[in-house]
Design a protein around this motif. Sequence first.
Motif, mmCIF file in Angstrom:
data_model
loop_
_atom_site.group_PDB
_atom_site.id
_atom_site.type_symbol
_atom_site.label_atom_id
_atom_site.label_comp_id
_atom_site.label_asym_id
_atom_site.label_seq_id
_atom_site.Cartn_x
_atom_site.Cartn_y
_atom_site.Cartn_z
ATOM 1 N N ALA A 1 132.614 32.306 -38.636
ATOM 2 C CA ALA A 1 131.427 31.713 -37.399
ATOM 3 C C ALA A 1 130.322 32.075 -37.828
ATOM 4 O O ALA A 1 129.398 31.430 -37.241
ATOM 5 N N GLU A 2 130.027 32.983 -38.544
ATOM 6 C CA GLU A 2 128.336 33.269 -39.064
ATOM 7 C C GLU A 2 128.067 32.626 -40.314
ATOM 8 O O GLU A 2 126.735 32.751 -40.522
ATOM 9 N N LEU A 3 129.019 31.801 -40.989
ATOM 10 C CA LEU A 3 128.411 31.043 -42.263
ATOM 11 C C LEU A 3 127.440 30.070 -42.088
ATOM 12 O O LEU A 3 127.639 29.300 -40.730
ATOM 13 N N GLN A 4 126.284 29.843 -42.836
ATOM 14 C CA GLN A 4 125.280 29.037 -42.277
ATOM 15 C C GLN A 4 124.883 28.525 -43.781
ATOM 16 O O GLN A 4 124.665 29.166 -44.599
ATOM 17 N N PRO A 5 124.309 27.294 -43.811
ATOM 18 C CA PRO A 5 124.003 26.638 -45.059
ATOM 19 C C PRO A 5 122.520 27.459 -45.407
ATOM 20 O O PRO A 5 121.822 27.820 -44.317
ATOM 21 N N GLY A 6 122.373 27.630 -46.346
ATOM 22 C CA GLY A 6 120.973 28.210 -47.049
ATOM 23 C C GLY A 6 120.346 27.214 -47.618
ATOM 24 O O GLY A 6 120.281 26.181 -46.920
ATOM 25 N N THR A 7 119.654 27.503 -48.793
ATOM 26 C CA THR A 7 118.898 26.459 -49.483
ATOM 27 C C THR A 7 119.841 25.554 -50.018
ATOM 28 O O THR A 7 120.641 25.741 -50.726
ATOM 29 N N THR A 8 119.643 24.215 -49.754
ATOM 30 C CA THR A 8 120.561 23.273 -50.357
ATOM 31 C C THR A 8 119.899 22.201 -51.177
ATOM 32 O O THR A 8 120.504 21.520 -51.838
ATOM 33 N N GLU A 9 118.728 21.934 -50.979
ATOM 34 C CA GLU A 9 117.896 21.227 -51.793
ATOM 35 C C GLU A 9 116.643 21.468 -52.191
ATOM 36 O O GLU A 9 115.875 22.478 -51.518
ATOM 37 N N VAL A 10 116.237 21.218 -53.432
ATOM 38 C CA VAL A 10 115.014 21.951 -54.074
ATOM 39 C C VAL A 10 113.854 21.448 -53.013
ATOM 40 O O VAL A 10 112.825 22.034 -53.026
ATOM 41 N N SER A 11 113.933 20.353 -52.476
ATOM 42 C CA SER A 11 112.852 20.005 -51.495
ATOM 43 C C SER A 11 112.696 21.049 -50.396
ATOM 44 O O SER A 11 111.420 20.767 -49.876
ATOM 45 N N GLN A 12 113.472 21.868 -50.036
ATOM 46 C CA GLN A 12 113.230 22.604 -48.918
ATOM 47 C C GLN A 12 112.640 23.662 -49.647
ATOM 48 O O GLN A 12 111.968 24.619 -48.759
ATOM 49 N N LEU A 13 112.184 23.916 -50.907
ATOM 50 C CA LEU A 13 111.332 25.053 -51.494
ATOM 51 C C LEU A 13 109.797 24.476 -51.716
ATOM 52 O O LEU A 13 109.809 23.520 -51.915
ATOM 53 N N THR A 14 109.240 25.725 -51.799
ATOM 54 C CA THR A 14 107.693 25.298 -52.078
ATOM 55 C C THR A 14 107.328 26.615 -53.128
ATOM 56 O O THR A 14 108.175 27.553 -53.361
ATOM 57 N N GLY A 15 106.199 26.378 -54.012
ATOM 58 C CA GLY A 15 105.841 27.327 -54.873
ATOM 59 C C GLY A 15 106.496 27.811 -55.753
ATOM 60 O O GLY A 15 107.149 27.278 -56.491
ATOM 61 N N ARG A 16 106.458 29.264 -55.937
ATOM 62 C CA ARG A 16 107.325 29.848 -56.778
ATOM 63 C C ARG A 16 108.730 29.799 -56.795
ATOM 64 O O ARG A 16 109.314 29.518 -57.830
ATOM 65 N N ALA A 17 109.476 29.686 -55.664
ATOM 66 C CA ALA A 17 110.887 29.371 -55.436
ATOM 67 C C ALA A 17 111.214 28.204 -56.151
ATOM 68 O O ALA A 17 112.546 27.812 -56.644
ATOM 69 N N ARG A 18 110.334 27.067 -55.616
ATOM 70 C CA ARG A 18 110.815 25.751 -56.084
ATOM 71 C C ARG A 18 110.683 25.810 -57.636
ATOM 72 O O ARG A 18 111.666 25.267 -58.296
ATOM 73 N N LEU A 19 109.538 26.300 -58.311
ATOM 74 C CA LEU A 19 109.659 26.475 -59.676
ATOM 75 C C LEU A 19 110.627 27.182 -60.225
ATOM 76 O O LEU A 19 111.235 26.666 -61.426
ATOM 77 N N SER A 20 111.361 28.155 -59.697
ATOM 78 C CA SER A 20 112.390 28.901 -60.193
ATOM 79 C C SER A 20 113.812 27.968 -60.335
ATOM 80 O O SER A 20 114.623 28.510 -61.247
ATOM 81 N N ARG A 21 113.429 26.920 -59.722
ATOM 82 C CA ARG A 21 114.863 26.174 -59.906
ATOM 83 C C ARG A 21 114.632 24.861 -60.679
ATOM 84 O O ARG A 21 115.331 24.070 -60.837
#
Lengths: 254, 254, 254, 254, 254, 254
Positions: A182-202
């Motif tokens: 019941a607690e499972l939730q999607p996290g980041t699923t697409e690169v477009s959801q990220l910005t900056g350093r996190a996006r570059l890390s992908r």
Amino acid sequence: MGFPELATMTTVEATTAVAAAPLVVLPVGAQEQHGPGMAMCTDTVRAEGVASRVVEGLAGRAVLAPALPYGVSPHHVAFAGTMSLTAATFQTMINELIDSLYDAGWRKILIITGHGGNAPALSVVAQDQLQLHPELWLAWSPITALAKPEIAQLDVTSVHGHSGQAETAQMQFLAPELVRDAELQPGTTEVSQLTGRARLSRSTLGPKLAVGFDSYHQGVLGDPRQVTAEDGKLIIDAVVDKITRFAQEMIMGD
Amino acid sequence: MGFPELATMTTVEATTAVAAAPLVVLPVGAQEQHGPGMAMCTDTVRAEGVASRVVEGLAGRAVLAPALPYGVSPHHVAFAGTMSLTAATFQTMINELIDSLYDAGWRKILIITGHGGNAPALSVVAQDQLQLHPELWLAWSPITALAKPEIAQLDVTSVHGHSGQAETAQMQFLAPELVRDAELQPGTTEVSQLTGRARLSRSTLGPKLAVGFDSYHQGVLGDPRQVTAEDGKLIIDAVVDKITRFAQEMIMGD
Amino acid sequence: MGFPELATMTTVEATTAVAAAPLVVLPVGAQEQHGPGMAMCTDTVRAEGVASRVVEGLAGRAVLAPALPYGVSPHHVAFAGTMSLTAATFQTMINELIDSLYDAGWRKILIITGHGGNAPALSVVAQDQLQLHPELWLAWSPITALAKPEIAQLDVTSVHGHSGQAETAQMQFLAPELVRDAELQPGTTEVSQLTGRARLSRSTLGPKLAVGFDSYHQGVLGDPRQVTAEDGKLIIDAVVDKITRFAQEMIMGD
Amino acid sequence: MGFPELATMTTVEATTAVAAAPLVVLPVGAQEQHGPGMAMCTDTVRAEGVASRVVEGLAGRAVLAPALPYGVSPHHVAFAGTMSLTAATFQTMINELIDSLYDAGWRKILIITGHGGNAPALSVVAQDQLQLHPELWLAWSPITALAKPEIAQLDVTSVHGHSGQAETAQMQFLAPELVRDAELQPGTTEVSQLTGRARLSRSTLGPKLAVGFDSYHQGVLGDPRQVTAEDGKLIIDAVVDKITRFAQEMIMGD
Amino acid sequence: MGFPELATMTTVEATTAVAAAPLVVLPVGAQEQHGPGMAMCTDTVRAEGVASRVVEGLAGRAVLAPALPYGVSPHHVAFAGTMSLTAATFQTMINELIDSLYDAGWRKILIITGHGGNAPALSVVAQDQLQLHPELWLAWSPITALAKPEIAQLDVTSVHGHSGQAETAQMQFLAPELVRDAELQPGTTEVSQLTGRARLSRSTLGPKLAVGFDSYHQGVLGDPRQVTAEDGKLIIDAVVDKITRFAQEMIMGD
Amino acid sequence: MGFPELATMTTVEATTAVAAAPLVVLPVGAQEQHGPGMAMCTDTVRAEGVASRVVEGLAGRAVLAPALPYGVSPHHVAFAGTMSLTAATFQTMINELIDSLYDAGWRKILIITGHGGNAPALSVVAQDQLQLHPELWLAWSPITALAKPEIAQLDVTSVHGHSGQAETAQMQFLAPELVRDAELQPGTTEVSQLTGRARLSRSTLGPKLAVGFDSYHQGVLGDPRQVTAEDGKLIIDAVVDKITRFAQEMIMGD
């Protein structure tokens, strides 16, 4: 349990095992956040799950060492309940455990890590052992990375990884009581959801850039909600099969 | 030289560079055997070659730090002239160099390694820095691994790698005076030439098993004889392009 | 270059060199501020300049190891672009590089430092090696300190030292392109310009008191403006001569 | 005792001393062979002898810390009774003792070493403290090296040093009961008595080459037989005078 | 499970636990020989057994951390299957795990060790933490030493200890499947059975002298054959009661 | 002095002593607060006092090593004049001193600590030595803990310990000039005077909880005012007797 474990053996039995079971399998995990829906021991559970199946499949030719429940998790320390060792300490610890096994007579050791963050330190241990004990066969293996074909069959999101489809499937199979459906939730699923350093890390260009997992939604990569125990079984079976075949070659080699 | 180098700058110029050039690029190499036909500084030469081209392409927005000519080479110590640091020492050294750059005001650092044996230690440094300086963007990159498509175009042997086609091509382009064409000889080119531990170390099942490079013929993987400077240029150009694009995103990010 | 270098050798050539060239010469420098007019690689350039001349003079009986471009520079970290290792890390690193040379069969090593700040750590390495490898001849040498008579002939200011007359002269000879003549400025030239701790650090009573070089004007000791390449040649020639004679005795000794 | 010592003080008195006595003087010695005629605590006795006289002369403005009786003596371990620390351990130990004094409020510390083998480690400590506690005035001093003019007046042999004239004279003055007059014997007194590595280690060309003291006759450099307590008094008085004047400047400085 | 465990919690639950459960209980064990009749995980099983009962009794005011299955066992390495860490590594590891808990907000930690060989290292950790985190309440506890009155009621041999009556009784209660009843054999039961160093190590004069456990018959101290699960329950209940009362005071204190 | 001391011996005498005196006794103390009425060297004085009496009683069969005046005192650093080593550094230092004695030929070493805070580190050293030098007899002993019957005869307060009755009595006997009678004041004498963490640290339930000594009144446990030199003599005589008997067994053992 139906397979030889150093933990539950007596030392007299271990003396016999040195000759009969030339390979020691050591699972290493982590105590680290796995999102809102999965237990923090996930990596340890998976390492033990795979390692015990591998040892079982080797039919008395290998023994299982106690699983280490702590790993190198600096990228998860922003999440309460994560307990992390530095890589340097982890390296020293593993080198010392290897020393004990070596002194007892074992010359083949296979470490199985349920946690990717342990991989650099294990690679370093492998380098150290080349100089410390050149004749020791020290192998180490990740888990999920060995099941790429099986994971490709799941309908994974374009970003997936930590606490995502593949890892959750494994837990649904190995220890469903540690998954809060019941607690499972999607996290980041697409690169477009990220910005900056996190996006570059992908980025797939090649260079590696580490980020803390608090950069990702819920600390999760992918969507853990739809996978099943059957999915997990496919992954675990494939991984166990590959590692077991590798271990058999280790045992037979000289 | 046509691009900014910390080595040849004065400290007054460096003070200016902290603001103008937010990225420091640090090449790390190795002093290690590269078979009978190639110089032992090969990895350092390639790291410097790529790093200087990347810095040049960044048009004043990055500076080059002095190349480190020693790396983690325990798998090559059986060969005279190899000089190896332990991973632990390498890690500490890089962490301290990062400290100096950080204290001077830089917040973005890109390490380029010409030697695969440095990769585990660099991954550990990245983990350490997540805790030491969470706001630092620390990226690191291999070289050859970024040119898989270009290498696939070469007619490589089934086993290729250290001192093989890809690496020799790079040297034929970057520093042909360091290649002894007459001495180039094929090393291990097929798995069937290997036995025991060395053969298993080439397994594609998944687990990793380290071996000393004295297990391979001449310490070489692949056949370095046919590749040309043009081949090398293709590889280097591709790698420089990818790393430069990555570096540009680092520079622009916040 | 006309002399044997480990960097540009192949390992096959190094195997031969172990017997033919019983001495390894290792230059160590620093990446550190040298005032507004001189490049930060000054100490590395001078170490390499002297070491390569020494090796050349030994006519095949010595080999040159790659120069280490980073040293122990805590007294210069207030200046941007300085990159400093702790003495402990530097010691460990040098001990490990010695290990590699020792394992390959060399028993005589001469380290030449262009940076005075490396001297304490090198002295410690010499102590360590007395216990680690008692039969190893490990020598180390400064540069400028060996040219006292030649420097006395220059018309030096009463305070002179880091980035001053002697060092600048060496660079005017070895690498004039790394000296910005127009930017050269006098630093602290007389004790009377100093106060407090910095003044006491120049005391000749005997005790030693370290200070950061930001205590000195421009981080420079002396006046670098008037010296010439000819002055530098006198210094370098004298130093190379002394070290070469010492090295010859090392090579012949047993 | 007529001067303030941390050892014999109470903590209440130490609290007062932090304000009244801004300088702490820490003597460090060694437990190491001093030939057939002198006690192995010689360096500690001399360090304490000088340090206590310096503190006494500072008239309540300095306090004496307990003398450390063990130092860095790897060059003497071939002689029974020598007890040696590695330089790395000695460095860490001194850094930690400094931490305690610093935390209590002291900002000026003067270490006096009776043993030359401690000098490299003390220089490293001085470098470490520049980064750890930039505002701490950490000075250190040798003893015998400060009395060159006085020693020149003694009729010393061309080789003299460890356990030779200057050191024996100091002990004849400070602690004659620790000198076995009847057992004093000349050690190596001329370079011509040496061969090979030991001879080269005495070279005046410039490079430094360490040797174990078992290379010298009896582990002694010079002839300890003729010097007197009066000779020793001259040396000690000169050294105490210089260090005291230096210490006064430390105390007054800010 | 009926009590809060960090291993099986999610990080979201851990965030809540920081406030609700101010105490973390960390069990540490060992992988070490326990004679011919008892499993090598004995100390880990007992640490977990006690720790989980303590946490259960604290009714939500404490959480359990994953048990560490490796400890400091140099005195048992002569027995196959023992895997030992050095005390230095164990200390560093525990200090790092404490760091993680501290950073997450916990200020009270109780470590329960099933292995006496971990006690010196835990005492050192307690000293370290006084300086690292003065406001942290770090307690640690042995197990068997807290049940002296209960053990006195058993009819113990004059020598008893490792793998003897008290420890075997605990295992008969906690995990009888890990006791091989048929293999249990008396070890050393009287001092008169010992000679030399081993005998002196049992002296009650006061000084401590360590010996390897291969000095004792079967590596066992005492006679493990007659004790029962009821004996073990008495011991465990007494220990759990004492530690729980202590833990309650920790929780309430400020 | 009437007994053999390594400090005052020559190395020639030490060579003889290795055979004649198979045991080395090493006193270790501390530089740490001992309340308003006792000198900070108290623990070193007591360690030396006991150790020299033990060596004297062994009639030429043991030698005394120089006393170490610094120990592990993190719980006292809030008091000016305390100088503390970390346990890790203390361990390394003692291990290195043991190495020197071992290399000289000694196989039996007895460390006597006047400071309880050194006990964990000494226990760790004993563990380390089991692996480093299994054949070395390394014993260590506290002082006060060996005189429980004698201390029970004093009319001690319910809380007593550091700087209290037993320790002050020893100093009144060994070094009355280091006791300021007029400044002696009672510290914490009853648990009821304590609150919170300090109170819990005195709990007899079993778990150990460390606190800084600034939690206790004046940093003192007990009332040091009434005890006499005669009381101290009783304690010292009892301790010396026990340790001497133990040492005799060490000397005779093989």
